[in-house]
Design a protein around this motif. Structure first.
Motif, short mmCIF file in Angstrom:
data_model
loop_
_atom_site.label_atom_id
_atom_site.label_comp_id
_atom_site.label_asym_id
_atom_site.label_seq_id
_atom_site.Cartn_x
_atom_site.Cartn_y
_atom_site.Cartn_z
N LEU A 85 0.82 -1.20 0.00
CA LEU A 85 0.00 0.00 0.00
C LEU A 85 0.86 1.26 0.00
O LEU A 85 0.42 2.31 -0.48
CB LEU A 85 -0.94 -0.01 1.20
CG LEU A 85 -2.10 -1.03 1.11
CD1 LEU A 85 -2.89 -1.05 2.41
CD2 LEU A 85 -3.01 -0.72 -0.07
N CYS A 339 -8.51 2.06 2.64
CA CYS A 339 -7.68 0.98 2.12
C CYS A 339 -8.12 -0.35 2.73
O CYS A 339 -8.70 -0.40 3.81
CB CYS A 339 -6.20 1.23 2.43
SG CYS A 339 -5.81 1.40 4.18
N TRP A 349 -6.49 0.37 -2.44
CA TRP A 349 -6.99 1.69 -2.06
C TRP A 349 -8.35 1.83 -2.70
O TRP A 349 -8.51 1.66 -3.91
CB TRP A 349 -6.04 2.79 -2.56
CG TRP A 349 -4.75 2.84 -1.80
CD1 TRP A 349 -3.54 2.38 -2.21
CD2 TRP A 349 -4.55 3.40 -0.50
NE1 TRP A 349 -2.59 2.58 -1.25
CE2 TRP A 349 -3.18 3.22 -0.18
CE3 TRP A 349 -5.39 4.02 0.43
CZ2 TRP A 349 -2.64 3.64 1.03
CZ3 TRP A 349 -4.84 4.44 1.63
CH2 TRP A 349 -3.48 4.26 1.93
#
Length: 357
Positions: A85, A339, A349
Motif C-alpha cells: 500500500l 484501504c 486503495w
C-alpha cells in the motif's frame, strides 16, 4: 557546521549517519502531541514526517519491525507495516517504503503507560499508575504480568514511578524505577538518588542509589541506562558488576537505543516551574531538547539535533535499522479507512465514490 530549520538545527553528521545506515529515528513528544520520524535520502538533509497523537509516550516494535505499537493517553494502538500500500499511496505513490496502518486499539484507561516491548509475540507495557508491568487484554483494560516485590496491593497510586523496561532473550527482564516505595506517590517524597535497576527474573536489585533512572537496554552482556537527574548515560557490566558513565548530557535524558556502533540518546528541557524536576542537579545549567548520537565504545559525540522552539520534551526514541521512508496512518487519518489489506497479494486503495452515487 550545522544545518538549520525553522525551529531546530542539526550537525551535518546527523543525516550522514542515518543515510549511511539507511535507517530512521522515530520519537514521541507528549508535550507537543506528536510522533515524529527522521530520515535522510541524500545524507545532507533531514526528512521529517510527523503525526498528531493524543499524548504519545511509549513505543514498541516487533523483532521483524512489521508491528509497531504506540501508547497514547488512554489507549495503545498496534500498527502493521504494508509495503504494497505504500507503493500506491494515493497522495503520492512511492513516497514511503513502509506504511504503518492501524490494526487494533486497546483501551487501557489513563494509566500513564511508559515504555513498551514486544516479546514472544506479546506486547508488554509499563503501567506506571498501577506500579506494574502489564500485558494488553481484549477483555479488560490490562492484564497484570509482574509487580515489584515491595508493592503489596494493586492500586492507581504511582507508588514507585516504574518507568523503563528491557528485553532479554525476547522476555521482559530489566526495569527501572525512581524509588522502592509502597506509598501513594511515595517516589516524590524520596531522595533524588533513590532509583533502582532491577532484574525481574529473580526480583534482584542490580543497582540502587540511582538518579531517576530511565530507558534500560540490554546489549552484549551489559545494561545501558540513563540517569535523568544528572544527565548521564551509564553502562552496567553484568559479568564484572562494574558501572561506567559514558557521557553526560545537558538535558533530562530519557529515550535510549543501542547498536554495535552507535548509541542514540534523547533529552528534554527541564521545566523551571516544576516542583519535582526544577531543583535537579541537571537543572543548575541551561538544558536542551534534542537527540545526540554517540560512539558506543568511546562515548564521544558523533552527531546531534536540537530544538529551539515548539518541542521541549521527548519521551520515547527508537532507531529502525535498514528501514527508511516511513509513513503512519492514525485512526483519525481520513485515508485509514480508504484501504483494504487481505493478504500479501491483495491490497487495495478504495476509489472515492462519485457525487452522483
Amino acid at each position: 557546521m550545522t544545518e538549520k530549520d525553522s525551529f531546530y538545527f542539526y550537525s551535518k553528521t546527523f543525516p550522514e549517519i542515518l543515510h549511511k545506515t539507511n535507517s530512521s529515528l522515530i520519537f514521541t513528544t507528549y508535550q507537543a502531541g506528536k510522533t515524529i520520524i527522521l530520515s535522510s535520502k541524500d545524507g545532507k538533509t533531514l526528512r521529517k514526517f510527523a503525526r498528531a497523537m493524543k499524548r504519545p509516550m511509549g513505543m514498541a516494535f516487533s523483532k521483524d519491525l512489521k508491528k509497531m505499537a504506540i501508547a497514547e493517553k488512554s489507549e495503545i494502538t498496534v500498527f502493521h507495516d504494508n509495503k504494497n500500500l505504500a507503493k500506491t499511496f494515493p497522495p503520492s505513490p512511492n513516497l514511503f517504503e513502509h506504511l504503518y496502518l492501524p490494526r487494533v486499539t486497546f483501551k487501557t484507561g489513563i494509566v500513564d503507560t511508559h515504555e513498551m516491548v514486544y516479546g514472544e509475540n506479546e506486547l508488554y507495557f509499563v503501567n506506571t499508575l498501577f506500579s506494574i508491568i502489564s500485558k494488553t487484554s481484549d477483555s479488560y483494560h490490562f492484564e497484570e504480568y509482574w509487580r515489584p516485590p515491595f508493592i503489596t496491593s494493586l492500586s492507581p497510586d504511582d507508588k514507585c514511578h516504574l518507568n523503563g523496561l528491557a528485553l532479554r532473550d525476547q522476555k521482559p527482564r530489566y526495569v527501572t524505577m525512581f524509588a522502592s516505595s509502597d506509598e501513594p506517590n511515595g517516589w516524590r517524597a524520596s531522595s533524588v538518588n533513590s532509583g533502582i535497576l532491577m532484574d525481574i527474573k529473580d526480583n534482584k536489585v542490580l543497582l540502587d542509589n540511582l538518579g531517576m533512572p530511565h530507558s534500560p537496554v540490554y546489549f552484549n552482556e551489559s545494561i545501558y541506562f540513563l540517569q535523568s537527574a544528572t544527565g548521564e548515560l551509564c553502562v552496567y557490566n553484568l559479568k564484572t558488576k562494574e558501572v561506567k558513565c559514558l557521557k553526560k548530557f545537558k538535558g533530562f535524558v530519557r529515550g535510549l537505543e543501542v547498536t554495535e556502533e552507535y548509541i542514540f540518546v534523547s533529552m528534554s528541557k527541564i521545566r523551571s516551574s516544576s516542583k519535582t524536576f526544577g531543583k535537579l542537579p541537571i537543572a543548575e545549567n541551561e538544558t536542551k531538547c534534542g537527540i545526540e548520537i554517540v560512539d558506543r565504545k568511546s562515548g564521544k559525540s558523533k552527531a546531534s539535533l536540537f530544538y529551539t522552539d515548539k518541542i521541549v520534551e521527548i519521551f520515547g526514541l527508537k532507531f529502525l535499522n535498514n528501514t527508511n521512508s516511513i509513513g503512519i496512518l492514525t485512526n483519525e487519518d481520513p485515508l485509514q479507512d480508504k484501504c483494504v489489506s487481505i493478504n500479501e497479494n491483495h491490497n487495495y486503495w478504495l476509489k472515492p465514490k462519485s457525487k452522483k452515487e
